[in-house]
Structures are given as structure tokens and as C-alpha cells.
Design a protein around this motif. Structure first.
Motif, PDB file in Angstrom:
ATOM      1  N   SER A  31     101.563  24.420  40.039  1.00 37.52           N
ATOM      2  CA  SER A  31     101.643  25.357  38.917  1.00 37.52           C
ATOM      3  C   SER A  31     100.463  25.121  37.978  1.00 37.52           C
ATOM      4  N   ARG A  32     100.280  26.004  37.035  1.00 40.90           N
ATOM      5  CA  ARG A  32      99.176  25.820  36.094  1.00 40.90           C
ATOM      6  C   ARG A  32      99.525  24.791  35.031  1.00 40.90           C
ATOM      7  N   ASP A  33     100.809  24.460  34.893  1.00 42.93           N
ATOM      8  CA  ASP A  33     101.229  23.477  33.900  1.00 42.93           C
ATOM      9  C   ASP A  33     101.269  22.047  34.444  1.00 42.93           C
ATOM     10  N   GLY A  34     101.360  21.906  35.737  1.00 43.58           N
ATOM     11  CA  GLY A  34     101.435  20.589  36.348  1.00 43.58           C
ATOM     12  C   GLY A  34     101.053  20.690  37.804  1.00 43.58           C
ATOM     13  N   LEU A  35     100.900  19.575  38.429  1.00 46.20           N
ATOM     14  CA  LEU A  35     100.473  19.600  39.820  1.00 46.20           C
ATOM     15  C   LEU A  35     101.548  20.162  40.731  1.00 46.20           C
ATOM     16  N   TYR A  36     102.758  19.628  40.633  1.00 46.74           N
ATOM     17  CA  TYR A  36     103.876  20.117  41.435  1.00 46.74           C
ATOM     18  C   TYR A  36     105.162  19.604  40.797  1.00 46.74           C
TER      19      TYR A  36
END
Length: 77
Positions: A31-36
Motif C-alpha cells: 500500500s502507499r501507507d506501508g509496505l504490506y
């Protein structure tokens, strides 16, 4: 010409894309907020596959090649 446009480096025909492939599922989960997501089973599956599947080839990154003096940096963008 076809191979050059697609940047294919293998002389063999391209393999079909498997939508259930662990590497693809891992990338689709980013995601753009975290890796996964921490709860994602894709990470464990990817690590297991990387451990079990044979390595076909590996290479240094462009940065590593430049540090080793083995990069033709005139081709870099």
C-alpha cells in the motif's frame, strides 16, 4: 524487434503470468501507507517460495555496479 521493445533478456519464450504467484501477491499487497499488512500471509509464502525454488540468475544493482567500477554509467538516465 519484439524482444527489444519488451526488454526481454532471455532467449526463451516468456512464461505465462500466474496470478496466484507469491511474488505477485506480495506486490499487490503493498500500500502507499506501508509496505504490506502485518497480517498478510503473502510474506511468509514468498519467503518460503524463495527458500524452496531454485535461483535462476542474480546480478548486482546499478548502484552496486557503479561502486565496483563495473557500470557503464554513461547509459544511466
Amino acid at each position: 524487434l519484439y524482444r527489444e521493445e519488451l526488454n526481454l533478456t532471455s532467449p526463451a519464450a516468456p512464461l505465462p503470468l500466474r496470478p496466484d504467484a507469491s511474488w505477485l501477491q506480495f506486490h499487490l499487497g503493498i500500500s502507499r501507507d506501508g509496505l504490506y499488512p502485518r497480517s498478510s500471509p503473502a510474506v511468509d509464502r514468498l519467503l518460503r517460495d524463495m527458500q524452496e525454488f531454485p535461483t535462476i540468475s542474480a546480478d548486482y544493482s546499478q548502484d552496486e555496479k557503479a561502486l565496483l567500477g563495473a557500470c557503464d554509467c554513461s547509459q544511466s538516465e
